[in-house]
Design a protein around this motif. Structure first.
Motif, PDB file in Angstrom:
ATOM      1  N   THR A 148       9.027  49.300 -13.534  1.00  0.00           N
ATOM      2  CA  THR A 148      10.094  48.478 -12.965  1.00  0.00           C
ATOM      3  C   THR A 148       9.614  47.050 -12.821  1.00  0.00           C
ATOM      4  O   THR A 148       8.478  46.804 -12.419  1.00  0.00           O
ATOM      5  CB  THR A 148      10.505  49.022 -11.577  1.00  0.00           C
ATOM      6  OG1 THR A 148      10.945  50.366 -11.728  1.00  0.00           O
ATOM      7  CG2 THR A 148      11.617  48.207 -10.961  1.00  0.00           C
ATOM      8  N   ARG A 175      14.007  42.738 -13.454  1.00  0.00           N
ATOM      9  CA  ARG A 175      15.228  42.860 -14.246  1.00  0.00           C
ATOM     10  C   ARG A 175      15.631  44.290 -14.569  1.00  0.00           C
ATOM     11  O   ARG A 175      16.790  44.551 -14.827  1.00  0.00           O
ATOM     12  CB  ARG A 175      15.075  42.085 -15.555  1.00  0.00           C
ATOM     13  CG  ARG A 175      14.946  40.588 -15.359  1.00  0.00           C
ATOM     14  CD  ARG A 175      14.572  39.955 -16.666  1.00  0.00           C
ATOM     15  NE  ARG A 175      13.326  40.577 -17.091  1.00  0.00           N
ATOM     16  CZ  ARG A 175      12.250  39.935 -17.503  1.00  0.00           C
ATOM     17  NH1 ARG A 175      12.291  38.656 -17.605  1.00  0.00           N
ATOM     18  NH2 ARG A 175      11.168  40.564 -17.839  1.00  0.00           N
ATOM     19  N   SER A 176      14.666  45.202 -14.624  1.00  0.00           N
ATOM     20  CA  SER A 176      15.023  46.529 -15.116  1.00  0.00           C
ATOM     21  C   SER A 176      14.018  47.591 -14.694  1.00  0.00           C
ATOM     22  O   SER A 176      12.900  47.278 -14.295  1.00  0.00           O
ATOM     23  CB  SER A 176      15.097  46.504 -16.645  1.00  0.00           C
ATOM     24  OG  SER A 176      13.828  46.193 -17.191  1.00  0.00           O
ATOM     25  N   ASN A 204      25.469  49.990 -16.779  1.00  0.00           N
ATOM     26  CA  ASN A 204      24.293  49.256 -16.329  1.00  0.00           C
ATOM     27  C   ASN A 204      23.038  49.733 -17.061  1.00  0.00           C
ATOM     28  O   ASN A 204      21.936  49.454 -16.618  1.00  0.00           O
ATOM     29  CB  ASN A 204      24.132  49.463 -14.809  1.00  0.00           C
ATOM     30  CG  ASN A 204      23.537  48.266 -14.119  1.00  0.00           C
ATOM     31  OD1 ASN A 204      23.489  47.175 -14.666  1.00  0.00           O
ATOM     32  ND2 ASN A 204      23.078  48.465 -12.902  1.00  0.00           N
TER      33      ASN A 204
END
Length: 137
Positions: free
Chosen positions: A3, A6-7, A109
């Protein structure tokens, strides 16, 4: 999994074989939309998360955090590190985690990347059939 700001990226070494495409897609679907988030499992993960947080606490990491603070002083990025705050890691409940999961884990998402030897047609059909059931927002 890893992680950053951003993601979150989940990787999976899948079993080989063209007959495994459907199985792998179903496993990914379960990971993305059907996580159980049981209290006992969450409690056993607290230790490894806190250990990872401690291992990251190097001079280089602290310098990076200072740089984030200078570059993003006007926003929350330096205050919201991906690993989280120790107090939160120690205290969040399965209900808290479920709220976060339900808010952020939805198909719109996410991006699915697949690499390997497989039939593109079989993969496309498996993804459409399986992820077609995903919650819509």
């Amino acid at each position: 999994a890893s992680t950053d700001h951003r993601s979150t990226i989940y990787t999976m070494d899948a079993p080989a074989g063209k007959d495994k495409v459907k199985l792998v897609v179903e496993i990914l679907y379960e990971m993305m939309f059907k996580a159980l988030l049981l209290d006992a499992n969450i409690d056993t993960e607290r230790g490894p998360i806190l250990s990872e947080k401690q291992m990251r606490n190097t001079i280089g990491y602290r310098r990076s955090i200072k740089m984030l603070g200078m570059m993003h002083a006007a926003n929350r990025i330096p205050l919201r590190l991906p690993i989280g705050l120790e107090e939160q890691i120690k205290s969040f409940s399965s209900k808290d985690l479920r709220r976060f999961y339900d808010k952020w884990y939805f198909a719109g998402n996410m991006t699915l990347y697949v690499a390997g030897v497989f039939s593109p047609d079989a993969l496309s059909k498996a993804v459409a059939a399986t992820f077609g059931k995903a919650p819509v927002r």
